[in-house]
Design an enzyme around this catalytic site. Structure first.
Site, PDB file in Angstrom:
ATOM      1  N   MET A   1       0.313  -1.103  -0.059  1.00  0.00           N
ATOM      2  CA  MET A   1      -0.189   0.130  -0.298  1.00  0.00           C
ATOM      3  C   MET A   1       1.019   1.190   0.209  1.00  0.00           C
ATOM      4  O   MET A   1       2.265   1.501   1.363  1.00  0.00           O
ATOM      5  CB  MET A   1      -0.585   0.257   1.278  1.00  0.00           C
ATOM      6  CG  MET A   1      -1.734   1.040   1.597  1.00  0.00           C
ATOM      7  SD  MET A   1      -3.007   1.544  -0.253  1.00  0.00           S
ATOM      8  CE  MET A   1      -3.076   2.932   0.160  1.00  0.00           C
TER       9      MET A   1
ATOM     10  N   GLU B   1       5.337   1.010  -5.391  1.00  0.00           N
ATOM     11  CA  GLU B   1       4.876   1.639  -4.722  1.00  0.00           C
ATOM     12  C   GLU B   1       5.221   3.375  -5.083  1.00  0.00           C
ATOM     13  O   GLU B   1       4.758   4.791  -4.569  1.00  0.00           O
ATOM     14  CB  GLU B   1       4.671   1.238  -3.365  1.00  0.00           C
ATOM     15  CG  GLU B   1       3.449  -0.161  -3.394  1.00  0.00           C
ATOM     16  CD  GLU B   1       2.296  -0.885  -3.258  1.00  0.00           C
ATOM     17  OE1 GLU B   1       2.034   0.616  -3.725  1.00  0.00           O
ATOM     18  OE2 GLU B   1       1.897  -1.931  -4.270  1.00  0.00           O
TER      19      GLU B   1
END
Length: 371
Positions: free
Chosen positions: A269, A304
């Site tokens: 994330m 990411e």
């Protein structure tokens, strides 16, 4: 009138959050308070924001504007809609005011919102506290305008046991110790969406490096696994430099932390400045990992970090356009990997994956990318 709506009303917009959180890692609960600078842009006697799985301290809810304190006559939490509706007896003044709220929540075991993850430390089972807010779970940690377009700045402080590492999006400004507890204050963030706010609290080792222009980069992992973070760290440092050149825009925060989490729902994330990963997507053991693991770490880290520009610095207005956010980060991750590891010939794999997408698109049940 506010129930059953896909979006929050637009008569008030958040500008800044001053957020304080105090997790109890043994009891698996947390208490918090938030002061939100709100710009009331059109006449209203209501404030409507997101909240879910939180208990609000009703008596502590206030709105201060023009040297006047407004207390709501009604505070309603609609759990099905994940909203809290504050009703005031009179219209709120147009312009900036401060909404103050106090709340209590649970460090859940569902890997979303503010949750707990377990790990072994010196043979003992411990809890760490972790956040996972994308797409719509910041509201499980603190009341907020939990929509990507509602960007604001965030000033965060955490009260945690003194021996633990406490991380957030921004660097630490100062720490104040009080016996077994410490309060950690972080620098205020640039404007950002709520889904990118992050906090991680636990026992960690780390390895660190710097980009040539002084950005501190660290990989945090379970105690004893620091050596496995070196490959991901090296990829991150080089990728930040690559993207800075390619986009002609420097990385916008003073530091970048990447953390391996034992219990993690996604692969990773892209929280702004504090990227979280499942361990297999960040850690690489030279002795025991397969070559495929090495490539997995490189592509996920590059993906990411691509988001730090596309998604974080520049954000889609609504989730309808998530495909562009994710699609671009995937594409640019292959660009970075090809630059760093040309012998992998990674574009041939990209072609394989693209072909699979076309195959699925050829099926009768295929649908437009935006539905």
């Amino acid at each position: 009138q506010f129930r059953g709506q896909p979006r929050l009303p637009t008569f008030a917009v958040p500008k800044r959050y001053d957020l304080k959180l105090k997790p109890d890692l043994v009891g698996c609960t947390f208490v918090g308070s938030v002061q939100i600078s709100v710009d009331v842009v059109s006449a209203t006697s209501f404030l409507v924001l997101n909240a879910s799985d939180l208990a609000l301290e009703i008596k502590a809810v206030t709105f201060a504007s023009n040297d006047k304190l407004f207390r709501p006559v009604e505070v309603e939490l609609y759990e099905d809609d994940e909203i809290v509706v504050l009703e005031f007896i009179e219209s709120l003044p147009i312009g900036l005011g401060i909404l103050s709220l106090e709340f209590v929540g649970t460090l859940n075991d569902r890997m979303k919102g503010f949750y707990r993850s377990t790990y072994d430390h010196n043979g003992e089972k411990k809890n760490m506290a972790v956040t996972q807010f994308e797409p719509a779970d910041a509201r499980r940690c603190f009341p907020c305008w939990d929509e990507p377009a509602s960007k604001a700045t965030f000033k965060i402080s955490l009260e945690v046991p003194s021996e633990l590492v406490a991380l957030s999006n921004m660097p630490i400004l100062e720490e104040k110790r009080d016996g077994n507890l410490k309060t950690v204050y972080y620098q205020e963030s640039p404007i950002m969406s709520t889904y990118l706010v992050a906090v991680v609290i636990g026992h960690f080792d780390y390895v660190e490096d710097h980009t040539p222009d002084g950005i501190g980069v660290r990989v945090y992992c379970q105690v004893g696994k620091a050596g496995q973070g070196k490959f991901g760290l090296d990829v991150a440092v080089k990728t930040l430099g690559l993207y800075k050149e390619y986009f002609s825009v420097p990385y916008s925060l003073p530091k970048l932390d990447m953390v391996a989490i034992p219990d993690f729902a996604a692969g990773a994330m892209e929280n702004y400045g504090l990227v979280t990963y499942r361990e297999t997507a960040l850690l690489y053991d030279e002795q025991h990992s397969a070559a495929a693991n090495k490539q997995r770490v490189a592509t996920v880290v590059a993906h990411e970090l691509g988001h730090q520009w596309f998604g974080n610095l520049v954000t889609m207005e609504w989730w309808t356009h998530l495909w562009l956010n994710e699609g671009f980060a995937t594409w640019v991750s292959y660009l970075a990997c090809d630059s760093l590891f040309p012998d992998w010939k990674i574009w041939t794999q990209f072609l394989d994956e693209s072909t699979e997408g076309l195959r699925l698109d050829g099926l009768a049940e295929s649908h437009p990318i935006e539905v």
